[in-house]
Design a protein around this motif. Structure first.
Motif, PDB file in Angstrom:
ATOM      1  N   ALA A   1       0.838  -1.206   0.000  1.00 15.74           N
ATOM      2  CA  ALA A   1       0.000   0.000   0.000  1.00 15.74           C
ATOM      3  C   ALA A   1       0.866   1.246   0.000  1.00 15.74           C
ATOM      4  O   ALA A   1       0.598   2.213  -0.724  1.00 15.74           O
ATOM      5  CB  ALA A   1      -0.929  -0.021   1.206  1.00 15.74           C
TER       6      ALA A   1
ATOM      7  N   ARG B   1      -3.631  -0.233   3.591  1.00 16.76           N
ATOM      8  CA  ARG B   1      -3.633  -1.589   3.036  1.00 16.76           C
ATOM      9  C   ARG B   1      -4.423  -1.602   1.735  1.00 16.76           C
ATOM     10  O   ARG B   1      -5.103  -0.631   1.393  1.00 16.76           O
ATOM     11  CB  ARG B   1      -4.253  -2.571   4.028  1.00 16.76           C
ATOM     12  CG  ARG B   1      -5.729  -2.358   4.274  1.00 16.76           C
ATOM     13  CD  ARG B   1      -6.289  -3.335   5.303  1.00 16.76           C
ATOM     14  NE  ARG B   1      -7.740  -3.214   5.438  1.00 16.76           N
ATOM     15  CZ  ARG B   1      -8.357  -2.308   6.175  1.00 16.76           C
ATOM     16  NH1 ARG B   1      -7.632  -1.434   6.879  1.00 16.76           N
ATOM     17  NH2 ARG B   1      -9.676  -2.264   6.244  1.00 16.76           N
ATOM     18  N   ILE B   2      -4.305  -2.704   1.019  1.00 14.30           N
ATOM     19  CA  ILE B   2      -5.119  -2.926  -0.187  1.00 14.30           C
ATOM     20  C   ILE B   2      -6.174  -3.956   0.176  1.00 14.30           C
ATOM     21  O   ILE B   2      -5.860  -5.056   0.644  1.00 14.30           O
ATOM     22  CB  ILE B   2      -4.249  -3.428  -1.360  1.00 14.30           C
ATOM     23  CG1 ILE B   2      -3.185  -2.377  -1.711  1.00 14.30           C
ATOM     24  CG2 ILE B   2      -5.114  -3.736  -2.568  1.00 14.30           C
ATOM     25  CD1 ILE B   2      -2.178  -2.852  -2.728  1.00 14.30           C
TER      26      ILE B   2
ATOM     27  N   GLN C   1      -9.225  -2.123  -3.566  1.00 10.56           N
ATOM     28  CA  GLN C   1      -9.233  -0.703  -3.209  1.00 10.56           C
ATOM     29  C   GLN C   1      -8.075  -0.398  -2.254  1.00 10.56           C
ATOM     30  O   GLN C   1      -7.705  -1.247  -1.422  1.00 10.56           O
ATOM     31  CB  GLN C   1     -10.551  -0.318  -2.537  1.00 10.56           C
ATOM     32  CG  GLN C   1     -11.773  -0.389  -3.447  1.00 10.56           C
ATOM     33  CD  GLN C   1     -13.037   0.015  -2.715  1.00 10.56           C
ATOM     34  OE1 GLN C   1     -13.298  -0.440  -1.603  1.00 10.56           O
ATOM     35  NE2 GLN C   1     -13.833   0.885  -3.328  1.00 10.56           N
ATOM     36  N   LEU C   2      -7.532   0.806  -2.369  1.00 10.89           N
ATOM     37  CA  LEU C   2      -6.489   1.266  -1.456  1.00 10.89           C
ATOM     38  C   LEU C   2      -7.151   1.957  -0.276  1.00 10.89           C
ATOM     39  O   LEU C   2      -7.836   2.967  -0.445  1.00 10.89           O
ATOM     40  CB  LEU C   2      -5.536   2.221  -2.167  1.00 10.89           C
ATOM     41  CG  LEU C   2      -4.431   2.832  -1.287  1.00 10.89           C
ATOM     42  CD1 LEU C   2      -3.506   1.754  -0.755  1.00 10.89           C
ATOM     43  CD2 LEU C   2      -3.660   3.888  -2.061  1.00 10.89           C
TER      44      LEU C   2
END
Length: 583
Positions: A100, A118-119, A123-124
């Motif tokens: 991330a 985080r991912i 999505q981030l």
């Protein structure tokens, strides 16, 4: 994700989380205020007072509420999360993932005051401390190349997590390729350029300095060993491992630092001292450099001194209230000497300058002589020791006496000549502040005698001695109740600690590097030289007799003050045992 259109507030990083902008957002601002009242976080009267204050200053509502003491930052963030329907993330325990962090450039992260966490499901996940704008969301999405999802976190936690996650030492591998493990320990490769600003070794030194500042380090140790060059940072008085570098880079690193500090790079066997200035993240630092030859090569220790740091006042040093009051009275003496004693790094200079700041006024001529000058004060005359130019403590002190001084600060009494001149200055109508290496207050008196100063001169000139240590405080982010080990409880009781049913310690979190401690506070032992103590000194009484008399007059020892901090849940039994010899 629910998205909100707004103008991003222009505000200081420390209060970015605290509310929407004061201008142009009154309906939403009122809703957040009413929500805080409904949650019982504040009262109607507190909200009204904050709105009146805000109307006059234009500041954010949350910042005003917190400044007034009506609300904590975390309580406000809880309400804001409910208002914006965004989840909260606790960065004390949540560790950002490397994948991330790699998606958003550090420059964008710092400018936007966000943190990739985080991912998740394509999505981030990004932590933010205020309401996300469409413009910010679009910018982060374009930089990451994937959709972003926002979560809320405290601004202070985001800043600390960014400094920890985007480690300046994390990118040095690209500069290490040219340094093998078999290079000479005593002579750097002649092909290495240690003066060019773009050279690999120069970049590595810059990154070490940058990360040390971001880690709140007071010292950097660069140590050659058998199979590596170890880099350690001293944070809150404790050395922490920072990096392991190839053996071949060791001498090149030290040589680069010596060039910056205007030291002799050819001489590698004799110890040397130097000084340099650097700028890190917009802050100017004086760096004091000391080198020494070890069996594996040359070691360098760098002491970092923030030139922009502000002076502490006596009330913030950590002294007990009665000790602080007594000390404030003693430093207002028109003549005499007050000495701070303790080991290196125990905060003696900070205490001396806190005293100076309290008695400084335009009607007095205050002059200091130091090595180095750690605090720059425009209204005080400050002299920097330069032994190469012949400016020593003794010679500098002699010259100060011809400058019509009222108050003199001698950074450290190191030899008998300096001690004798300082004593004579105190006896001839000047007020002298200085420091000395000693274990406690009564041993400080004996240090003078060991230097050859007659006991009657010491008794006539010294009016007080302050012994001190710095102990680590329990980390506020991870403090929790715990049951001490039986040996800790036994020690606490043997020292005379009051009965306690609850003890606290730090469990360890991201913000304290899992140590359980963050920041430090002073522990002080104040010995006032009374007439009975003067008589004992004149009769050359042993140190135990001096200590017994001082305690009978109400002096609390370092151990007593350490126990007070344990009783107040400021620190732990283990930390007092580590820092203060209590017997």
């Amino acid at each position: 994700m629910r998205r909100h259109r707004s103008v991003a507030p222009e505000t200081d990083a420390a209060v970015a989380l605290l509310d929407e902008p004061a201008i142009g957002r009154r309906p939403l601002r009122m809703r957040i205020g009413e929500r805080l009242v409904a949650r019982g976080a504040i009262s109607e009267a507190q909200l009204t007072a904050a709105l009146l204050e805000q109307a006059g200053t234009g500041r954010m509502l949350g910042a005003v509420l917190i400044e007034l003491g009506s609300l904590s930052e975390r309580a406000f963030l809880d309400a804001l999360a409910e208002q914006l329907e965004l989840p909260l993330v606790d960065l004390r325990q949540a560790t950002p993932e490397a994948d991330a962090l790699a998606l958003i450039p550090e420059a964008i992260v710092r400018a936007a005051r966000v943190l990739p966490v985080r991912i998740d499901d394509g999505q981030l996940v990004v932590a933010i401390s205020t309401e996300p704008t469409d413009e910010l969301v679009d910018r982060l999405r374009d930089a990451a190349g994937m959709p972003v999802r926002m979560q809320l976190a405290l601004s202070t936690e985001i800043e600390r997590a960014v400094n920890r996650s985007y480690n300046a030492l994390g990118g040095i591998d690209q500069y290490l390729a040219g340094f093998g493990t078999d290079a000479s320990r005593t002579k750097p490769d002649d092909s290495l350029d240690i003066a060019d600003d773009n050279a690999p070794v120069v970049q590595i030194v810059t990154r070490i300095l940058t990360q040390a500042v971001r880690s709140r380090a007071s010292d950097i140790h660069i140590e050659p060993q058998d199979e590596q060059v170890r880099v350690r940072f001293r944070v809150d008085g404790t050395l922490l491992h920072a990096a392991s570098l190839p053996v071949g880079i060791g001498q090149a690193l030290v040589s680069r630092i010596k060039i910056m500090a205007d030291m002799n790079i050819v001489e590698r066997r004799r110890p040397q001292d130097g000084q340099l200035e650097v700028m890190v993240d917009g802050h100017a630092f004086d760096v004091r450099v000391a080198t020494a030859g070890l069996i594996w090569g040359e070691k360098a220790v760098l002491r970092l001194l923030d030139k922009t740091r502000s002076l502490l006042d006596i009330a913030r040093l950590g002294m007990a209230e009665d000790t602080s009051d007594e000390f404030s009275k003693l430093i207002r003496s028109p003549f005499g000497m007050v000495i701070c004693v303790g080991p290196t790094g125990s905060g003696k200079t900070t205490t001396l300058y806190a005293a100076l700041s309290e008695i400084n006024d335009p009607s007095r001529n205050i002059t200091t002589i130091e090595d180095p000058v750690e605090y720059t004060v425009p209204s005080i005359n400050q002299i920097q020791i330069n032994e190469t130019a012949g400016i020593t403590f003794a010679d500098g002190l002699k010259s100060i006496l011809r400058q019509d001084p009222d108050i003199i600060l001698v950074g450290e009494i190191r030899d008998v000549e300096t001690a004798r001149i300082a004593v004579q200055s105190a006896l001839t109508g000047h007020f002298v502040l200085s420091s000395l290496h000693a274990t406690d207050a009564t041993s400080g008196l004996n240090r003078f005698i060991d230097m050859g100063i007659e006991s009657f001169l010491i008794a006539s000139s010294v009016i007080a001695i302050v012994a001190q240590r710095l102990v680590r405080k329990i980390c506020s982010a991870c403090r929790e109740q715990y049951t001490p080990e039986p040996d800790e409880l036994a020690l606490y009781e043997r020292w005379g600690g009051r009965a306690k049913s609850v003890f606290w310690h730090g469990a360890g979190c991201n913000f304290c590097t899992q140590t359980g401690y963050s920041d430090r506070i002073g522990v002080y032992e104040l010995l006032r030289i009374s007439e009975p103590i003067r008589e004992l000194m004149m009769n050359q009484a042993p140190q135990d007799d001096l200590l017994a008399q001082a305690k009978s007059e109400g002096m609390r020892t370092l151990r007593d003050e350490g126990l007070r901090l344990i009783e107040q849940d400021v620190t732990t039994v283990a930390e007092i045992l580590r820092t203060i010899y209590v017997g």
